[in-house]
Design a protein around this motif. Structure first.
Motif, PDB file in Angstrom:
ATOM      1  N   SER A  93      37.266  35.677  37.404  1.00  0.00           N
ATOM      2  CA  SER A  93      35.294  34.889  37.047  1.00  0.00           C
ATOM      3  C   SER A  93      35.128  34.621  35.991  1.00  0.00           C
ATOM      4  O   SER A  93      33.966  34.230  35.132  1.00  0.00           O
ATOM      5  CB  SER A  93      34.681  35.503  37.946  1.00  0.00           C
ATOM      6  OG  SER A  93      34.443  37.075  37.172  1.00  0.00           O
TER       7      SER A  93
ATOM      8  N   THR B 112      30.522  34.978  42.749  1.00  0.00           N
ATOM      9  CA  THR B 112      31.554  35.181  42.429  1.00  0.00           C
ATOM     10  C   THR B 112      32.016  36.510  43.843  1.00  0.00           C
ATOM     11  O   THR B 112      33.577  36.302  44.728  1.00  0.00           O
ATOM     12  CB  THR B 112      31.772  36.599  41.357  1.00  0.00           C
ATOM     13  OG1 THR B 112      31.561  35.801  39.854  1.00  0.00           O
ATOM     14  CG2 THR B 112      33.256  37.546  41.002  1.00  0.00           C
TER      15      THR B 112
ATOM     16  N   SER C  18      38.323  38.484  42.612  1.00  0.00           N
ATOM     17  CA  SER C  18      37.534  37.733  42.551  1.00  0.00           C
ATOM     18  C   SER C  18      36.335  37.861  41.058  1.00  0.00           C
ATOM     19  O   SER C  18      36.575  36.649  41.087  1.00  0.00           O
ATOM     20  CB  SER C  18      36.444  37.953  43.726  1.00  0.00           C
ATOM     21  OG  SER C  18      36.994  37.084  45.293  1.00  0.00           O
TER      22      SER C  18
END
Length: 824
Positions: free
Chosen positions: A446, A397, A442
């Motif tokens: 994730s 991530t 991100s």
């Protein structure tokens, strides 16, 4: 790892600490007083460098700020920290060192100290040990008088240092030293080995004036030999330069008696003449060091204590369980959490335990907005679980975006007070906003990579929080966000090096950028303030203005969806990581594959890279790969014997084609490479159960002498496919030993809890003073009392096993407990 079935006793060592800073480096006065220069610091086990900080540019008081942790894979005598001046057109020069003997490390554990730098003397840089056998024999001379003959057998050495990165060419000199004599002998040179086998015996005559006819049973008198000693020096044979001193030991002959064989291992010592040079003022180094040594007994010894801890999730109430009691009686609760979490995690017992202790905490929580805010047993258990289970999740991530941030050199300072000349606040703000958006995206995208165990825990927390505060619609989200955002992602962004996301502590400017990003991510992901004005959470006006640039409603929806995804779905099976993530990379020496002979030219420097999908090596970092091995094709990863290529710290990657032979930089790195490669390939089908610990050279396997190259291995593989959760390699015996140590050091508190339980059970009508047991959580005195007694019984049993081991291990002169000889 699974519990050991054999009878081995293992000594496992680890080192944790921080190289904080140095000050006033270099000589304090005189013509050699330097101007500012660039420095770095190394960590050495004896003479082997195992860690190096980044270079701090042009300052005599550098701030290193490097945290470190590693398992120590071999015996050592001394832990050293060297400060070097970085050379530009010449080699790096040592400024000074801090040397701490192994036996003194326990005095420093957990404490931050300033250490004065010592000068670096080549004759003091030693490591290793030597195995000697000595005996005094009677001899009758031709004239009938008696003399004594001393035989000295130098058997072997272990752990001699590398010279210029390669195994040394050692030899030994053996000298009988006295007031009026100095007789010397010399062994043969052993080529390319740090563990030479000498097996040479030398004889020295010790003359006596007494007549054999007058003494039927000659006994050596102590005053005759008290001034004689054997001095053994180890040297590295050089061809074009003076031989290099490797260490010495001195043994007094007064320990010998007639016809008695003295055989023992001795530690090699520095060379000295008794006159230490006047110390220079070279500066000082601030360090924080914690050394841990675990004496791990055979697995069967831990059965009772391990069973008590594993029963903890089933005990009602949970406060009467062994795991909860350990946290109650330990002086520092955080020390008790990690071994308990690892043990329960390995046996798939962590989720029910965490659910029970979280429910106990929720019962004592009065307001929804304070849920899981403190450092309680529940929050610490979940913190440690996320760090263990979520390591790959963080890498997938955050690592790509953190690499971009750390390598971009973009300024992001938005505090007007801290702006430098030439800084543009608006450009800095745009840079920061761009980085925050990338990190935030991100994270919120994730959910598919979130480990199933974390999802199970989050789902349990969400359900319990909703039951505890049914009128608050936000509490189900804040129970999860308080962990995944505040205690997981935000912390990793702030200190990426601590989570192995970056190789070094970031420089001050990057650290400032990461601090600003982390503060913003905490606020964006903090569901506890979603129903309020989040801007009120910022004390600084510049952060208030910066946060206003985000479209809060869109962020709220993204956070809500992410939290739903990781806490509502039923536990899913891991489908593997879709993106390739770098797990480890670095420079190594690689042997050309398929070569049948030994030679220096067969080894070349290469850049080795391990991702979640492949192993590759490159001519240099950033270059195209010369070879790519898919992770799924790895059949085993094992150490290679030093004798195979006369090189230390080698390992092999076994595949269907030729094995890949690699030499790591040091003993710590070789273990790290093996661990990473073993973990990423652990569940591969077709993994081997046996392997060859040496190489196929000159038409035969050097280990078993089999002449068929396709012959199955001659030694069992050190690792096997594990079925435990997340394929984590957890040493349950070691964790149980740590729990035993914690209980033993907290015995007085354990006894107080037992007394408190007895008091509560017996004197329900006339209780003693509340203060005697108010420090403990005792919901059911009878159940708690019973568990404490079971713990006491298990501890007594283990103490007996340790006492039996200690009696055998304390014998001096063994290879595990070598004698510290005299120094000159």
């Amino acid at each position: 790892m699974a519990e050991e079935d054999d009878a081995r006793i293992r000594v496992l060592q680890s080192l944790r600490g921080k190289i904080c800073e140095a000050k006033h480096l270099g000589p304090s006065s005189g013509p050699t007083r330097p101007r500012d220069f660039s420095t770095f610091c190394t960590v050495n086990l004896d003479q082997e460098e195992v860690l190096r900080t980044q270079v701090c540019e042009k300052t005599l008081s550098p701030l290193y700020g490097e945290d470190f942790y590693f398992e120590i894979p071999r015996p050592f005598q001394c832990l050293s920290f060297y400060v070097y001046a970085k050379g530009v057109f010449q080699r790096d020069l040592p400024v000074g060192k801090v040397a701490i003997r192994k036996e003194d490390l326990s005095k420093l554990s957990g404490k931050e100290n300033w250490f004065t730098l010592q000068s670096v003397d080549p004759n003091s840089e030693v490591q290793g040990k030597v195995h000697l056998e000595m005996k005094l024999n009677e001899l009758i001379t031709e004239n009938g008088s008696v003399c004594q003959q001393l035989s000295v057998r130098i058997i072997a050495c272990q752990g001699l240092p590398l010279i210029s990165g390669q195994n040394c060419d050692p030899y030994a000199t053996v000298m009988l030293v006295g007031p009026a004599r100095s007789d010397q002998r010399k062994t043969k040179v052993k080529k390319k080995t740090s563990n030479p086998q000498f097996e040479e015996t030398f004889f020295f005559e010790v003359s006596r004036s007494s007549s054999y006819m007058k003494r039927a049973h000659f006994q050596v008198e102590e005053e005759d030999i008290e001034k004689l000693e054997i001095k053994v020096d180890l040297w590295n044979n050089e061809t074009m330069a003076p031989d290099v001193f490797l260490g010495e030991t001195r043994v007094s002959l007064k320990i010998l008696r007639n016809d008695h064989v003295h055989k023992a291992w001795y530690l090699l010592q520095p060379k000295g003449n008794g006159n230490k040079p006047k110390p220079e003022d070279l500066g000082s180094l601030r360090l924080n060091i914690t050394y841990t040594e675990d004496i791990v007994l055979p697995s069967a010894c831990y059965h009772c204590l391990r069973a008590l801890v594993l029963q903890s999730p089933d005990v009602k109430p949970i406060s009467a369980s062994a795991a909860h009691i350990l946290a109650e009686v330990c002086k520092e609760q955080y020390e008790a959490v990690l071994p308990v979490v690892k043990l329960l995690l390995h046996h798939n017992r962590l989720v029910p335990f965490v659910s029970s202790i979280a429910e106990l905490e929720l019962e004592q929580t009065q307001e929804a907005n304070t849920i899981f805010r403190g450092n309680s047993l529940a929050t610490r258990c979940i913190d440690d679980m996320m760090k263990i289970v979520g390591r790959s999740y963080l890498a997938v991530t955050l690592k790509p975006v953190l690499d971009e941030i750390c390598e971009s050199n973009k300024t992001c300072e938005i505090d007007p007070v801290k702006l430098k000349d030439g800084d543009n606040k608006e450009i800095n703000k745009e840079n920061l906003q761009c980085f925050v958006q990338k990190v935030f995206s991100s994270i919120t995208q994730s959910s598919a990579s979130c480990p199933p165990l974390m999802c199970d825990v989050f789902r349990s927390l969400r359900q319990m929080a909703s039951r505890r505060f049914p009128a608050d619609p936000h509490v189900q989200y804040s129970a999860v966000s308080s962990f995944v955002f505040l205690r997981f992602f935000a912390v990793a962004v702030l200190s990426p090096h601590t989570f192995q996301l970056r190789p070094h502590h970031p420089d001050p400017e990057v650290t400032r950028t990461l601090t600003l990003i982390s503060k913003t991510i905490q606020t964006l992901g903090s569901w506890g303030s979603l129903s309020k004005n989040k801007l009120s959470s910022f004390k600084e006006s510049y952060m208030y203005d910066f946060f206003k640039s985000f479209q809060e409603d869109k962020c709220i929806e993204k956070v809500k969806k992410f939290l739903d995804d990781i806490s509502l779905n039923v536990s899913k099976k891991s489908s593997g990581l879709e993106d390739s993530v770098v797990l480890k990379e670095g420079e190594v020496q690689k042997r050309a594959q398929g070569r049948k002979r030994i030679g220096k030219r067969n080894f070349k420097k290469r850049w080795l890279r391990v991702t979640t999908q492949e192993l590759s090596y490159h001519k240099q970092k950033g270059k195209e790969p010369l070879c790519v091995i898919p992770v799924k094709d790895i059949l085993g990863v094992e150490k290679l014997e030093e004798s195979a290529f006369k090189r230390k710290n080698m390992f092999q990657v076994i595949q269907s084609e030729k094995p890949l032979y690699v030499q790591a930089g040091n003993c710590v790195e070789v273990c790290e490479w093996i661990e990473v490669l073993s973990q990423v390939s652990r569940c591969n089908p077709g993994r081997l159960s046996v392997f060859h610990p040496s190489a196929f050279l000159m038409g035969a396997w050097q280990c078993c002498k089999a002449q068929n190259e396709g012959q199955p291995g001659c030694r069992p593989c050190s690792t096997a496919t594990l079925a435990n959760i997340q394929q984590l390699d957890i040493d349950c015996d070691r964790e149980t030993e740590k729990i035993f140590t914690l209980f033993s050091s907290s015995h007085s508190n354990l006894q107080k809890m037992e007394d408190a339980c007895a008091s509560l059970s017996v004197y329900l009508g006339q209780q003693k003073e509340q203060e005697e047991y108010s420090a403990f959580t005792i919901q059911d005195p009878m159940e708690t009392f019973q568990t404490v007694q079971q713990i006491q019984t298990a501890l007594e049993e283990l103490q007996g096993h340790h006492a039996a081991h200690g009696a055998a291990a304390d014998e001096p002169g063994t290879i595990e407990n070598p004698i510290v000889g005299k120094t000159s």
